[in-house]
Structures are given as structure tokens and as C-alpha cells.
Scaffold this motif. Structure first.
Motif, PDB file in Angstrom:
ATOM      1  N   GLU A 154      -3.262   5.027   1.555  1.00 30.99           N
ATOM      2  CA  GLU A 154      -3.583   4.367   2.835  1.00 30.99           C
ATOM      3  C   GLU A 154      -4.007   5.374   3.898  1.00 30.99           C
ATOM      4  O   GLU A 154      -4.856   5.090   4.735  1.00 30.99           O
ATOM      5  N   LYS A 160      -5.789   7.757   3.577  1.00 32.93           N
ATOM      6  CA  LYS A 160      -7.215   8.108   3.401  1.00 32.93           C
ATOM      7  C   LYS A 160      -8.057   6.834   3.301  1.00 32.93           C
ATOM      8  O   LYS A 160      -9.151   6.824   2.713  1.00 32.93           O
ATOM      9  N   GLY A 161      -7.509   5.724   3.822  1.00 31.40           N
ATOM     10  CA  GLY A 161      -8.286   4.484   3.880  1.00 31.40           C
ATOM     11  C   GLY A 161      -8.434   3.758   2.550  1.00 31.40           C
ATOM     12  O   GLY A 161      -9.304   2.892   2.393  1.00 31.40           O
ATOM     13  N   ASP A 162      -7.591   4.089   1.565  1.00 31.46           N
ATOM     14  CA  ASP A 162      -7.687   3.450   0.241  1.00 31.46           C
ATOM     15  C   ASP A 162      -6.425   2.603   0.008  1.00 31.46           C
ATOM     16  O   ASP A 162      -5.524   2.568   0.861  1.00 31.46           O
ATOM     17  N   SER A 163      -6.335   1.915  -1.127  1.00 32.18           N
ATOM     18  CA  SER A 163      -5.116   1.134  -1.409  1.00 32.18           C
ATOM     19  C   SER A 163      -4.884   1.075  -2.919  1.00 32.18           C
ATOM     20  O   SER A 163      -5.712   1.536  -3.710  1.00 32.18           O
TER      21      SER A 163
END
Ligand SMILES: NC(=O)C1=CN([C@@H]2O[C@H](COP(=O)(O)OP(=O)(O)OC[C@H]3O[C@@H](n4cnc5c(N)ncnc54)[C@H](O)[C@@H]3O)[C@@H](O)[C@H]2O)C=CC1
Ligand SMILES: O=C(O)CCC(=O)C(=O)O
Length: 450
Positions: free
Chosen positions: A221, A223-226
Motif C-alpha cells: 500500500e 507504494k500504491g499497490d495492494s
């Protein structure tokens, strides 16, 4: 740095033939170079020399009688490593591979892991070279009773609080607690991981696996991911692996493997959690039986593993969760994972990646959550169990789970902010080691030369 090099050379002389212990010490000390260079206090107070030497090591004979009436003898250990932050806290491992080196590396890791939780717990670990595999309930009970006949005098709710690890679950904790109570007359929170019927905490069983997945979630999260839709390799098929798989499903990921000491299951459609729990928590049988219910899965027996590594890591996936045991992921495995597009590793087990494998992850700049940070949810929830026992309260599942999430998030933030402070923002090995060390070292200085 000569200071660190000299410390390790001396350690190898004074504690000979302890390869796993040296590995754990070298990993931590390598990370500490920047902080030792700028802080003379640590050298002046010989913190490094003190921190690598356990406060106390107990080794003892464990005689017990098997079902045939023959006396068997095992070797028991408890290493009380460091009590700067609180009572010694750490699990007990029952496995034939247990020796002084393995218990010492685990105890050493536990010091920094427990510091990272932010809770008042020191580091310890113990166990025996006893193999629970194939033993009857009666044999397990007699072994546990004999183990406690010696250990009871060294433990207590404010001095040293053991819990489970490989080969030690709620059944063994029950037998050990029963014998402790019989010998001391005390009904207190001397163990964690207890049954929910008599003092255990909700979420403790799930906590290490859940926490390891929360840690991966926070790394992504940030780094903007999931986790959603990510295919995940998991090793192991015990407590940590099972609840890692459960939480991965809950957060939208697809766990596709698990393993035990007989081999690896790779199930492209996703590991069936009900089958896995039935095989390992209820029937306690080998993993190849998984194929009976799921013939579309693949079983790779140990005999067919690559010479330079572990078949689990040779399958394509987005993320890896090593949850079995130390050094189960080699440099060659790490290279295959990275080449196959793996973007992150969160360690449920203690020191599962070799030092060379860790270097591969760091060089590739993938998300890498070292065990002492990523698997700290288990011991943190143990401390929540201690807090509930001491205050005679019982918190709900949601309450404990919420606290666990906050603790895991804080560990992630602490490790990543410390890594950034020392100029290597992606390096959570550096961040976790320095953050954990600083806390213990500063407490040791404040407590004087002890
Ligand atoms: N139980 C806990 O709360 C915590 C456990 N850990 C670590 O997690 C790891 C797993 O522990 P648990 O799940 O509690 O133990 P467990 O006894 O429930 O399961 C261990 C699993 O690893 C597999 N395994 C053990 N040795 C193996 C080997 N040489 N090769 C292949 N598979 C092997 C076993 O077959 C079993 O499936 C260990 O490294 C332990 O130190 C770390 C933090 C807390
Ligand atoms: O819950 C505990 O006290 C210990 C857990 C453990 O052994 C570990 O973190 O490796």
C-alpha cells in the motif's frame, strides 16, 4: 568495520560450531555499522559484546518413558537472552534438528523482534531435540511434563514467559501449563498460546500468519499497490502457513502453494484451506494426501527438489511467504523468484532466507519484509494475552485483531522510516535491525552495567 569483525571473530572462538547463530548475528551487526560509527556510547558501554552474549543459558536432560516402557532421553534448552525491555519472551521449539546454535539464533532474533513490537518484552527462546511426529498423546504429555520438571524453576509471568513454535501448539502448552501448576501451585499467565478455555487470547493462534500478511499489505500500500489478485507462494503447512493462507484469501489474494517436510503442493486454482486444515490441524498427516481431494493439484516430493534449493520457490507468482523454517530459501531460489516477476517477500518463518538470498532481494529492490519485522505479530499478540491475564480481562476477536493491525503498521513504519533516515529507504533489513537495536541498546545503557 574492524570492531564488528573482531566481535564476530571472538564470538566464533567463545561459542564454537554455531553456524545459524553466527548468521543471525552477522546480519544484525552488518546493519549496525552506520549507527555504531556515529554513537560512541554504544562502543564505550560494550553494547555489542553484551548483546551477543545471552544473560543465561539453561541446558538440561529430559528423560521420559515411551509407550513400550523404554526410557528415552532428549536435550532441553532455554536461552534467556536479553531482559532490557521486559521479561524474557519467546517460543519453545520441539524438533529433532534443535541444538544450541538454533535456539541461540532464534533467541537473538527475538530480542530485536520484541523491541520492534513496541511492547515491554525481552528476548528468549527454548526447545528440545524431541520429535513429536508419530508420538502418541500419552508420549507427548510425558515428554512435556518431564521438560517442565526442570524448566518450571526458571519461568514465571514476570520473569520468563514461553509460548509455541515449531512442534509446540495448544496441546503441548496445555500439558506444560498443567505440570507447572502442579509443581508451583500457581495459576498464572506463565505461558502464552493457551487454550481459549483457560486464559488464552483470541487471535493468538492466527496472529503470526495474519500479521505477516498485514505487513505485506502495508509494504504494498505504501507504494500504491495492494494484495488483491496477487498470486502467492506460501511454504510450510503449520500454524503460520495456515493463517497466512487464510488472511491472504480474506484480503483478495490467491495462495497457490504450501509444503511440509515431505514435499510441496502447487495448486493453480488456489490452495483449499478446509482441506489443508483437515490434513494438518485435525488428522496430522502428510501433505501428499491433499491430492485425494484435489487431483488437479501437483505434489512435488522432496526427492525431486532442485539440488540448489526448494521447489516451492520455483513456481511463478507475484509474492512469496516463507512460513516453514530457517534457510529454506536459497540464493538460487531468490534469483528464480525475481526472474519470475515476484515483487515482494514477507517472512512468516524466522530467518527463512539465506544471507545470499536476502542480498538478491535487496539488490532487485523488491519489497522484502525480514522475519523479525514481518512475523512479529505472534509475539505481539502473546503480549496482549499477558496483558489480558494480568488484568483478568478478555478482549473480543475484533479488539485484538485491531490492535494487531496497528502494531504491524507501526513496525512497518518504524522500519521504513529508520531505513530512510540512514539513506536506504527500501532496505527494511537495515531499518528493522537499527530500530530494534536502538531501543534495546538505549535501555541497556540506562540500566547500567548488568
Ligand atoms: N508459531 C508462532 O507464533 C511463530 C512461528 N514463527 C516461525 O514460523 C515458522 C513455522 O512455525 P509454526 O508454523 O509455528 O510451526 P508448526 O510446527 O505449526 O509448522 C511448521 C511447518 O513447517 C514445516 N517444516 C518444518 N521443518 C521443515 C523442513 N525442514 N522442511 C520443510 N518443511 C518444514 C512443517 O512440516 C510444518 O508444516 C518457524 O520458523 C517459526 O520459528 C515465527 C513467529 C511466531
Ligand atoms: O509468542 C511468543 O512468545 C513467541 C513467538 C515466537 O517464538 C517467535 O516470535 O518466533
Amino acid at each position: 568495520m574492524t570492531y564488528i569483525h573482531n566481535t564476530i571473530t571472538k564470538l566464533k572462538k567463545t561459542s564454537p560450531a554455531q553456524a545459524e547463530f553466527y548468521q543471525a548475528v552477522e546480519e544484525v551487526l552488518d546493519s549496525l555499522q552506520p549507527i555504531l560509527e556515529t554513537n560512541e556510547q554504544y562502543q564505550l558501554n560494550s553494547i555489542i559484546e553484551r548483546i551477543v552474549e545471552p544473560e543465561r543459558q539453561i541446558m538440561f536432560r529430559v528423560p521420559w518413558v515411551d509407550d513400550q516402557g523404554k526410557v528415552q532421553v532428549n536435550k532441553g534448552y532455554r536461552i534467556e537472552f536479553n531482559s532490557a525491555l521486559g521479561p524474557y519472551k519467546g517460543g519453545l521449539r520441539f524438533h529433532p534438528s534443535v541444538n544450541a546454535s538454533i535456539i541461540k539464533f532464534l533467541g537473538f532474533e527475538q530480542i530485536f523482534k520484541n523491541a520492534l513490537t513496541g511492547l515491554p518484552i525481552g528476548g528468549g527462546k527454548g526447545g528440545a531435540n524431541f520429535d513429536p511426529k508419530g508420538k502418541s498423546d500419552g508420549e507427548i504429555m510425558r515428554f512435556c511434563q518431564s521438560f517442565i520438571n526442570e524448566l518450571y524453576r526458571h519461568i514465571g509471568p514476570t520473569t520468563d514467559v514461553p509460548a509455541g513454535d515449531i512442534g509446540v501448539g495448544a496441546r503441548e502448552i496445555g500439558y506444560m501449563f498443567g505440570q507447572y501448576k502442579r509443581l508451583t501451585g500457581n495459576y498464572d499467565g506463565v505461558f502464552t498460546g493457551k487454550s481459549l478455555l483457560w486464559g488464552g487470547s483470541l487471535v493468538r493462534k492466527e496472529a503470526t500468519g495474519y500479521g505477516c500478511v498485514y505487513f505485506a499489505q502495508y509494504m504494498l500500500e505504501d507504494k500504491g499497490d495492494s494484495l488483491v489478485g496477487k498470486r502467492c507462494l506460501v511454504s510450510g503447512a503449520g500454524n503460520v502457513a495456515i493463517y497466512t493462507i487464510e488472511k491472504l484469501y480474506q484480503l483478495g489474494a490467491i495462495p497457490v502453494s504450501c509444503s511440509d517436510s515431505s514435499g510441496t503442493i502447487y495448486h493453480e486454482a488456489g490452495v483449499n484451506l478446509d482441506t489443508l486444515k483437515d490434513l494438518k490441524e485435525v488428522r496430522k498427516v502428510r501433505l501428499n494426501e491433499y491430492l485425494t481431494a484435489h487431483p488437479d493439484a501437483k505434489f512435488i516430493p522432496i526427492a525431486e527438489y532442485p539440488e540448489d534449493g526448494n521447489a516451492v520457490w520455483r513456481q511463478p507468482a507475484d509474492l512469496a511467504f516463507p512460513c516453514a523454517t530457517q534457510n529454506e530459501l536459497s540464493e538460487a531460489d531468490a534469483k528464480v523468484l525475481v526472474a519470475n516477476g515476484c515483487i515482494g517477500v514477507s517472512e512468516g518463518a524466522n530467518m527463512p532466507s539465506t544471507q545470499d538470498a536476502v542480498e538478491v532481494f535487496l539488490a532487485a529492490k523488491i519489497h522484502y519484509g525480514p522475519g523479525k519485522a514481518a512475523n512479529a505479530g505472534g509475539v505481539a499478540t502473546s503480549q496482549l494475552e499477558m496483558a489480558q491475564n494480568a488484568s483478568m480481562q478478555r478482549w473480543s476477536f475484533e479488539e485484538v485483531d485491531e490492535k494487531l493491525k496497528v502494531i504491524m503498521k507501526n513496525i512497518y513504519l518504524n522500519a521504513s522510516e529508520t531505513a530512510a533516515e540512514f539513506g536506504e529507504p527500501h532496505n527494511l533489513v537495515l531499518g528493522a535491525n537499527i530500530a530494534g537495536f536502538r531501543k534495546v541498546a538505549d535501555a541497556m545503557i540506562e540500566q547500567g552495567v548488568v
